[in-house]
Design a protein around this motif. Structure first.
Motif, PDB file in Angstrom:
ATOM      1  N   ARG A 215       0.795  -1.215   0.000  1.00 59.55           N
ATOM      2  CA  ARG A 215       0.000   0.000   0.000  1.00 59.55           C
ATOM      3  C   ARG A 215       0.836   1.278   0.000  1.00 59.55           C
ATOM      4  NH1 ARG A 215      -3.524  -1.068   5.050  1.00 59.55           N
ATOM      5  NH2 ARG A 215      -1.720  -2.309   5.618  1.00 59.55           N
ATOM      6  N   ALA A 218       0.038   2.959  -3.113  1.00 59.12           N
ATOM      7  CA  ALA A 218      -1.376   3.081  -3.445  1.00 59.12           C
ATOM      8  C   ALA A 218      -1.810   4.530  -3.279  1.00 59.12           C
ATOM      9  CB  ALA A 218      -2.224   2.191  -2.534  1.00 59.12           C
ATOM     10  N   HIS A 224      -6.649   2.380   2.385  1.00 62.57           N
ATOM     11  CA  HIS A 224      -6.994   1.458   1.304  1.00 62.57           C
ATOM     12  C   HIS A 224      -6.267   0.132   1.498  1.00 62.57           C
ATOM     13  CE1 HIS A 224      -7.649  -0.413  -2.499  1.00 62.57           C
ATOM     14  NE2 HIS A 224      -6.412  -0.203  -2.931  1.00 62.57           N
ATOM     15  N   SER A 226      -5.604  -3.241  -0.234  1.00 63.22           N
ATOM     16  CA  SER A 226      -5.731  -3.859  -1.544  1.00 63.22           C
ATOM     17  C   SER A 226      -5.547  -5.363  -1.414  1.00 63.22           C
ATOM     18  CB  SER A 226      -4.689  -3.271  -2.502  1.00 63.22           C
ATOM     19  OG  SER A 226      -4.830  -3.834  -3.777  1.00 63.22           O
ATOM     20  N   HIS A 257      -6.594  -2.903  -7.621  1.00 64.23           N
ATOM     21  CA  HIS A 257      -5.804  -1.960  -6.830  1.00 64.23           C
ATOM     22  C   HIS A 257      -5.806  -0.578  -7.483  1.00 64.23           C
ATOM     23  CE1 HIS A 257      -2.566  -1.016  -3.969  1.00 64.23           C
ATOM     24  NE2 HIS A 257      -1.931  -0.421  -4.964  1.00 64.23           N
TER      25      HIS A 257
END
Length: 309
Positions: A215, A218, A224, A226, A257
């Protein structure tokens, strides 16, 4: 190969305990055969029960806390009986390993710092002698073997392996932890991620695979997660094109993602993942190294079960 664990601190019980595994190499879901031999000194010894337990080092949910030994599965193999003074008593066993038993060996090589031991617990009224632990070598099931080999073929390099305490949402776990394998991303996939974490959960019918993408890159930031899930059956595993299958899983996970990141707040703070961003593990030195696990090559052959002199 014969491995034997001998209880050294049992003088106060008047009993010595030896656990022998004719073959310590096994796989999840198979039976692990062996023998517990008890020898009494000059007096009769009353044994209340004998239990076996699987032990491993587990990372707590708090990332700052140290790993600790956890007994994560156990079996009773004998009830109340007496070992006559000056004699021996042998108890044979063949215990079934849980399907979720963590894999500790891949390609004949230990997986980083992962180790599993078999602990023998002998209850002698009013005390409890846990004896020593015998190492058990857990090899992957064919589905697990194919998955790991495909990741290697695609260029992923393992950087860490561990057991993390806790349960995953909507995953039918039977053990109190998950096995997590962290990889550096292969060059072909290095744009969308720098690390990949793989969680394998097996049962009698198949394997559920969770891909946890790093992440740190990300755009959705720390909130978030993923994670993508996939399911494959044990039946027909040898006939599957695993490189194509795993490549398809990875591309699907990367697409999800990216889609989630595209709709996120671009101003979100990017932080390191608490799951996959710790320092790489260093392989342990030769030996068993389970913080108390002992064992060595057994001497001589073993006879049948039952009483002996």
């Amino acid at each position: 190969m014969r491995l034997t664990g001998v209880s050294r601190g049992s003088a106060w019980t008047g009993l010595s305990v030896t656990t022998t595994l004719p073959n310590p190499s096994t796989r999840p879901g198979l039976r692990l055969p062996g023998r517990v031999t008890l020898a009494a000194d000059g007096e009769d010894v009353l044994v209340r029960h004998i239990r076996l337990g699987l032990v491993a080092q587990v990372e707590p949910e708090d990332p700052g806390a140290p790993r600790r030994l956890v007994q994560y599965h156990q079996w009773p193999i004998a009830g109340r009986f007496v070992v006559p003074g000056g004699r021996r008593r042998a108890v044979d066993f063949a215990v079934p390993l849980p399907w979720e038993t963590p894999v500790t060996v891949f390609g004949g090589v230990p997986l980083m710092t992962l180790r599993t031991g078999l602990r023998t617990e002998v209850s002698v009224d009013p005390d409890l002698d846990q004896g020593e632990m015998v190492p058990v070598l857990i090899h992957p099931l064919p589905t697990q073997q194919h998955l790991l080999a495909a990741l290697d073929t695609l260029g992923f390099v393992m950087r860490q392996a561990g057991l993390q305490q806790g349960r995953l949402p909507r995953v039918a776990q039977t053990l109190p932890f998950q096995q997590r394998l962290g990889f550096w991303a292969a060059p072909l996939y290095a744009g969308p991620m720098t690390e990949l974490e793989v969680i394998m959960r097996t049962d009698s019918t198949g394997m559920e695979v969770l891909f946890w993408l790093d992440r740190r890159l990300a755009l959705a930031g720390v909130t978030h997660q993923s994670i993508s899930r996939f399911r494959v059956w044990h039946a027909g595993a040898d006939d599957r094109d695993w490189v194509a299958t795993v490549d398809g899983w990875l591309r699907h996970a990367i697409d999800r993602h990216a889609a989630a990141a595209a709709h996120a707040d671009w101003s979100a703070t990017i932080r390191e993942s608490a799951h996959v961003s710790r320092h790489p593990d260093q392989p342990v030195a030769p030996g068993y190294g389970l913080g108390g696990t002992a064992g060595g090559a057994g001497v001589g052959g073993g006879g049948g079960g039952g009483d002996g002199t």
